[in-house]
Design an enzyme around this catalytic site. Structure first.
Site, mmCIF file in Angstrom:
data_model
loop_
_atom_site.group_PDB
_atom_site.id
_atom_site.type_symbol
_atom_site.label_atom_id
_atom_site.label_comp_id
_atom_site.label_asym_id
_atom_site.label_seq_id
_atom_site.Cartn_x
_atom_site.Cartn_y
_atom_site.Cartn_z
ATOM 1 N N GLU A 214 0.763 -1.251 0.000
ATOM 2 C CA GLU A 214 0.000 0.000 0.000
ATOM 3 C C GLU A 214 0.793 1.300 0.000
ATOM 4 O OE1 GLU A 214 -3.098 -0.144 3.005
ATOM 5 O OE2 GLU A 214 -4.139 -1.747 1.929
ATOM 6 N N GLU A 324 -6.018 -8.030 -0.354
ATOM 7 C CA GLU A 324 -6.763 -7.747 0.869
ATOM 8 C C GLU A 324 -8.216 -7.515 0.476
ATOM 9 O OE1 GLU A 324 -5.201 -4.594 3.379
ATOM 10 O OE2 GLU A 324 -3.144 -5.315 3.194
#
Ligand SMILES: *[C@@H]1O[C@H](CO)[C@@H](O)[C@H](O)[C@H]1NC(C)=O
Ligand SMILES: *[C@@H]1O[C@H](CO)[C@@H](O)[C@H](O)[C@H]1NC(C)=O
Ligand SMILES: CC(=O)N[C@H]1CO[C@H](CO)[C@@H](O)[C@@H]1O
Length: 389
Positions: A214, A324
């Site tokens: 991320e 995710e």
């Protein structure tokens, strides 16, 4: 593992007056010997020969593979199954304000029993977040210094436990492209760091290299350049067969991939000399897409948030990997998760896999915790994922 699932089913069943199977529980299938009656408000739906599930509001006990609210999901045989199905196994990235941190105090490694549980349920992939500052201590040269063997050994032990049992281990530096408080900008440092780390794992074919978790607040093109350098570093180590996952900026969100993040414009050009790279995206189903609220936007939000990214993957002939995925454990969210998995498996193989966020021993009562035996997401999400295996 069976024991854990069994005792959970018993616990759920015993909370209800009549002896019947709770919503999302297994109610039939070859080899099943439990109770085929579902709690009121739900009905037993055959998912495949081996698995029937109590689904809320379902009416026809014999209908096949129609998930709640996701009537558009085609039959199991018409979908492209994932190669990778699993969970994140959190722990080693915890306590990120304390470096190096102490094992058992600030951070921990995943429980082998948790890994065994998921392998027993048919999951095959585990993402292992860890911190770069713990493996490459700033006090001994940082990214270009030697590895901390104590922490690296912890990572290697976890990885070999998984791959030794035939699972896939995703190595995930969970740093948001920030090292020791500063955004990583040097492509050559990043490439060299990956070459060195991949060397440690290059003989293990079941390792997957996830170049960075991320990145955010960095232009997409800058992240792209770093990811391309990371691919080159991994391949230069001699790790030529393993899958590599790259992530984009804006927390690599699928829902903004083709719009505000700029990732769609930058990442079409990604190149792997060994042709085994996929784009890892993340998606949560709460209003701000952060995975912090158990309330989903709607029961169709999962499919909706993935749609443009799916089309982008198809147009660019690239593979996606949803590293995710998370939502509340209520009926609306479970329907939305089902819709998301349908959308992915109906995309002609564009998506290689999906991982739930997250398992791990330290999540407490976090609503997305899927840590067995009784993390809040176990009862609803394990059976939901099993419909797509
Ligand atoms: C290496 O890691 C161990 C375990 O986390 C820690 O106790 C030790 O202080 C670390 N060494 C350095 C130089 O950071
Ligand atoms: C959600 O999790 C809680 C806590 O574990 C549990 O009591 C509840 O039954 C779960 N709901 C569903 C729909 O699985
Ligand atoms: C969405 C989510 O669960 N995010 C968590 C990811 O894990 C870190 C620690 O590893 C937490 O701080 C985040 O809240």
């Amino acid at each position: 593992m069976k024991t854990a699932l069994f005792s959970l089913a018993v616990a759920l069943a015993s909370a209800t007056p009549a002896l019947s199977t709770a919503v999302w529980g297994q109610c039939g299938g070859i080899g099943f010997s439990g109770d085929a009656t579902c709690d009121s408000g739900s009905a037993c739906v055959e998912v495949n020969d081996y698995y029937s599930q109590c689904q809320p509001g379902a009416s026809a006990p014999t209908s096949t593979a129609s998930a709640p609210g996701a009537t558009a999901c085609s039959s199991s045989s018409a979908r492209t199954k994932f190669q990778f199905f699993g969970v994140n196994e959190s722990g080693a990235e915890f306590g990120n304000t304390v470096i190096p941190g102490r094992l058992g105090k600030e951070y921990t490694w995943p429980e082998p029993s948790s890994i065994d549980y998921f392998l027993g349920q048919g999951f095959n992939t585990f993402r292992i977040p860890f911190l770069m500052e713990r493996v490459s201590p700033p006090s001994t040269g940082g990214m270009s210094g030697p590895f901390n063997d104590t922490y690296l050994d912890g990572l290697k032990t976890t990885v070999s436990y998984i791959t030794g049992k035939g699972g896939f281990a995703v190595i995930d530096p969970h740093n948001f492209m920030i090292f020791n408080g500063a955004t990583i900008t040097s492509t050559s440092d990043f490439q060299a760091w990956w070459q060195k780390l991949a060397t440690e794992f290059k003989t293990d074919k079941n390792v997957i290299f996830d170049l960075q978790n991320e990145p955010h607040d960095i232009p997409a093109q800058t992240v792209f350049n770093l990811m391309q350098a990371g691919i080159n570093g991994v391949r230069a180590s001699g790790a030529t067969e393993q899958l590599i996952l790259v992530e984009g900026t804006s927390y690599t969100g699928a829902w903004t991939w083709t719009t505000t993040s700029g990732n769609g414009d930058a990442f079409g050009a990604i190149k792997d000399p060994n042709n085994n790279v996929a784009i890892q995206m993340h998606q949560y189903l709460d209003s701000d897409g952060s995975g912090t609220s158990p309330t989903c936007v709607s029961s169709t939000i999962g499919a909706e948030r993935l749609q443009a990214a799916t089309q982008w993957l198809q147009q660019h002939n690239l593979k996606g990997f949803l590293g995710e995925l998370g939502a509340g454990n209520n009926t609306q969210c479970v329907t939305a998760i089902t819709g998301a998995l349908c959308e992915m498996q109906q995309a002609g193989g564009a998506w290689l896999g999906a991982l739930w966020w997250a398992a791990g021993p330290w999540w407490g009562d976090y609503y997305q915790s899927i840590e067995p035996p009784n993390g809040p997401a176990v009862a609803a999400i394990v059976p939901t994922f099993k419909q797509f295996m």
